[in-house]
Design a protein around this motif. Structure first.
Motif, PDB file in Angstrom:
ATOM      1  N   ALA A  48       0.834  -1.208   0.000  1.00 50.62           N
ATOM      2  CA  ALA A  48       0.000   0.000   0.000  1.00 50.62           C
ATOM      3  C   ALA A  48       0.863   1.249   0.000  1.00 50.62           C
ATOM      4  N   LEU A  49       0.300   2.309  -0.571  1.00 52.91           N
ATOM      5  CA  LEU A  49       0.934   3.623  -0.584  1.00 52.91           C
ATOM      6  C   LEU A  49       0.416   4.428   0.605  1.00 52.91           C
ATOM      7  N   VAL A  50       1.324   4.983   1.398  1.00 54.58           N
ATOM      8  CA  VAL A  50       0.967   5.868   2.511  1.00 54.58           C
ATOM      9  C   VAL A  50       1.262   7.300   2.094  1.00 54.58           C
ATOM     10  N   LYS A 327      -4.334  -0.467 -10.772  1.00 53.02           N
ATOM     11  CA  LYS A 327      -5.625  -0.903 -10.274  1.00 53.02           C
ATOM     12  C   LYS A 327      -5.445  -1.888  -9.125  1.00 53.02           C
ATOM     13  N   GLY A 328      -6.293  -1.724  -8.090  1.00 54.60           N
ATOM     14  CA  GLY A 328      -6.259  -2.627  -6.953  1.00 54.60           C
ATOM     15  C   GLY A 328      -5.388  -2.173  -5.808  1.00 54.60           C
ATOM     16  N   MET A 329      -4.573  -1.142  -6.004  1.00 55.90           N
ATOM     17  CA  MET A 329      -3.686  -0.696  -4.923  1.00 55.90           C
ATOM     18  C   MET A 329      -4.460   0.075  -3.860  1.00 55.90           C
ATOM     19  N   ASN A 330      -4.146  -0.170  -2.603  1.00 54.49           N
ATOM     20  CA  ASN A 330      -4.705   0.595  -1.500  1.00 54.49           C
ATOM     21  C   ASN A 330      -3.842   1.820  -1.222  1.00 54.49           C
ATOM     22  N   VAL A 331      -4.496   2.944  -0.959  1.00 57.19           N
ATOM     23  CA  VAL A 331      -3.817   4.176  -0.567  1.00 57.19           C
ATOM     24  C   VAL A 331      -4.266   4.502   0.852  1.00 57.19           C
ATOM     25  N   LEU A 332      -3.303   4.611   1.770  1.00 54.30           N
ATOM     26  CA  LEU A 332      -3.590   4.908   3.168  1.00 54.30           C
ATOM     27  C   LEU A 332      -3.223   6.356   3.460  1.00 54.30           C
ATOM     28  N   VAL A 333      -4.198   7.137   3.930  1.00 57.03           N
ATOM     29  CA  VAL A 333      -3.958   8.523   4.328  1.00 57.03           C
ATOM     30  C   VAL A 333      -3.595   8.517   5.805  1.00 57.03           C
ATOM     31  N   SER A 334      -2.379   8.899   6.136  1.00 59.18           N
ATOM     32  CA  SER A 334      -1.937   8.893   7.529  1.00 59.18           C
ATOM     33  C   SER A 334      -2.458  10.128   8.254  1.00 59.18           C
ATOM     34  N   ILE A 335      -3.415   9.905   9.136  1.00 58.88           N
ATOM     35  CA  ILE A 335      -3.978  11.008   9.915  1.00 58.88           C
ATOM     36  C   ILE A 335      -2.914  11.598  10.831  1.00 58.88           C
TER      37      ILE A 335
END
Length: 446
Positions: A48-50, A327-335
């Motif tokens: 995943a991309l952060v 396609k299919g990659m998760n992107v995580l937004v770091s709060i």
């Protein structure tokens, strides 16, 4: 062509342990090494991309759901296929349209009395003059308040849910961090115990649905269940019992633990910032709320109880700022990382409510409730609840300052809580004067 930032090359199980055991220190170390975007590996989310760059977060939150939908997998694994977390596209929009009204406007104002009643009832049990953790207490306040808001009058089913839900939520919070098993596991396993608790929850909710549906005064009721039973989609169809059960569990779980945890952090922070504490008590005596509103915003900035929110890319070659994603990659937004960014919030590790006094935060930078089409529908209810609990506490008690070290972050699965539960020492106020024990001091490092 895919373009991604670098990231650690350690095995995904090692990265997962770091994320679970030291989520904030680990993420901040990665930012120092790789910058405001990096790749991670997780047993749940895969590769995943952060991100924590404000412009990229804003772009992601504004991206249509045909390109970036809710992160996969998500809390729908434990809350059910009919929960807001599991639904996507038109189904999500339709359910959100039905569920937003109970938590805004006139109905929200009516719920303030419920919250204050539960706060006064629980705080009557608080010991005076000796340390105790407030988290169990705030858990009971928020659980009882959301139960009454959702189901209305108390009864046998209400009592059963009051006993059942803490176990269900606690177990589900832990399972969120684990991959979903591909087979049905026996009842002695965590997943088996969770399924048994969920079956019991469904039985109780079905009885409540029958009881409320048969109420001759159904149209006069203000509880969420009554409104859901009377709601219909644009095509005239009604919510199914399964959808109601899943959505109620979502409201009960999401509207319970996170708010209670933020209130525990409020006690932990305020005891270490006596100047703010004294000013808040004086404001309560004067009938004001501006500083209290700002304090709640700052608490959620400096001690966000949720680590990240995410999206799943649904089309190949999606350009997100500097990156091109498959396609299919998760992107995580770091709060935590954006809240801790000095370019966004100067002196980010200083607890300073004045940064929000008289102003509202940018909802693409201050994101404790997530953002975009997935922003928490209960944000207004949670904010009201925190405001009422803090007001009532400061009105009825003097909270003693402390010079003890800050409480560490402790992961409870979904939420990050103060490790000792937010230790408080209180004295009941008599006569309304602010205790002289609350002395002024300058701001301190959070």
């Amino acid at each position: 062509m895919t373009t991604l930032p670098p990231g650690p090359t350690t095995p995904h199980l090692v990265q997962a342990l770091i994320a679970i055991l030291t989520p904030h220190r680990g993420m901040r170390q990665l930012r120092r090494r790789y910058g405001d975007a990096f790749m991670v590996k997780s047993p749940v989310f895969g590769r995943a991309l952060v991100i924590s760059d404000p412009a990229e977060i804003k772009q992601l939150f504004q991206t249509g759901t045909d390109i970036a939908e809710n992160v996969q997998p998500n809390l729908g694994r434990v809350l059910g296929p009919g929960s807001m977390f599991a639904l996507t596209g038109d189904d999500h929009r339709a359910q959100r349209k039905l569920l937003v009204p109970p938590f805004h406007g006139r109905r929200l104002a009516a719920m303030e009395r419920i919250v204050e009643d539960e706060t006064v009832r629980e705080m009557a049990t608080w010991p005076e003059g000796r340390p105790f953790p407030v988290l169990p207490s705030t858990m009971r306040i928020t659980l009882n308040a959301i139960l009454r808001a959702v189901f209305g009058a108390e009864g046998a089913e209400f009592e059963r849910l009051r006993e059942l839900l803490p176990r269900l939520v606690a177990l589900g919070s832990g399972l969120v961090l684990l991959p979903t098993p591909r087979m049905t596991l026996p009842n002695w396993t965590p997943w088996g115990r969770f399924r048994a608790l969920r079956r019991e929850y469904d039985v109780v909710v079905n009885r409540l649905i029958d009881k409320v549906a048969a109420d001759p005064d159904l149209e006069e009721r203000n509880d969420v269940l009554a409104m859901m039973l009377q709601s219909s989609y644009d095509d005239g169809s009604r919510l199914t019992r399964g959808e109601i059960a899943d959505q109620l569990l979502t409201l009960l779980a999401a509207g319970h633990e996170t708010t209670a945890t933020t209130l525990a952090w409020a006690v932990e922070r305020l005891r270490r910032h006596p100047a703010v504490l004294r000013a808040l008590a004086e404001e309560v005596d004067a009938g004001g709320r501006e500083l209290r509103d700002a304090t709640i915003i700052e608490l959620q900035r400096i001690r966000p109880v949720i680590d990240a929110v995410g999206r799943n890319v649904r089309t190949d070659g999606f350009r997100l700022g500097r990156w091109t994603l498959p396609k299919g990659m998760n992107v995580l937004v770091s709060i935590d990382l954006i809240h801790d960014d000095p370019a966004v919030f100067p002196n980010p590790r200083t607890f300073d409510p004045s940064r929000f006094t008289g102003k509202r935060p940018d909802l693409y930078q201050w994101i404790p409730f997530g953002g975009g089409t997935r922003r928490c529908i209960g944000a207004a209810f949670a904010t009201m609840e925190m405001n009422v609990v803090l007001r009532t506490m400061l009105r009825d008690f003097t909270l003693a300052p402390t010079g003890e070290p800050d409480e560490r972050w402790h992961s409870r699965g979904v939420a990050n809580a103060p490790a000792k539960g937010g230790i408080a020492v209180v004295h009941r106020r008599r006569g309304g004067a602010v205790s002289s024990s609350v002395t002024a001091s300058t701001g301190a490092e959070a």
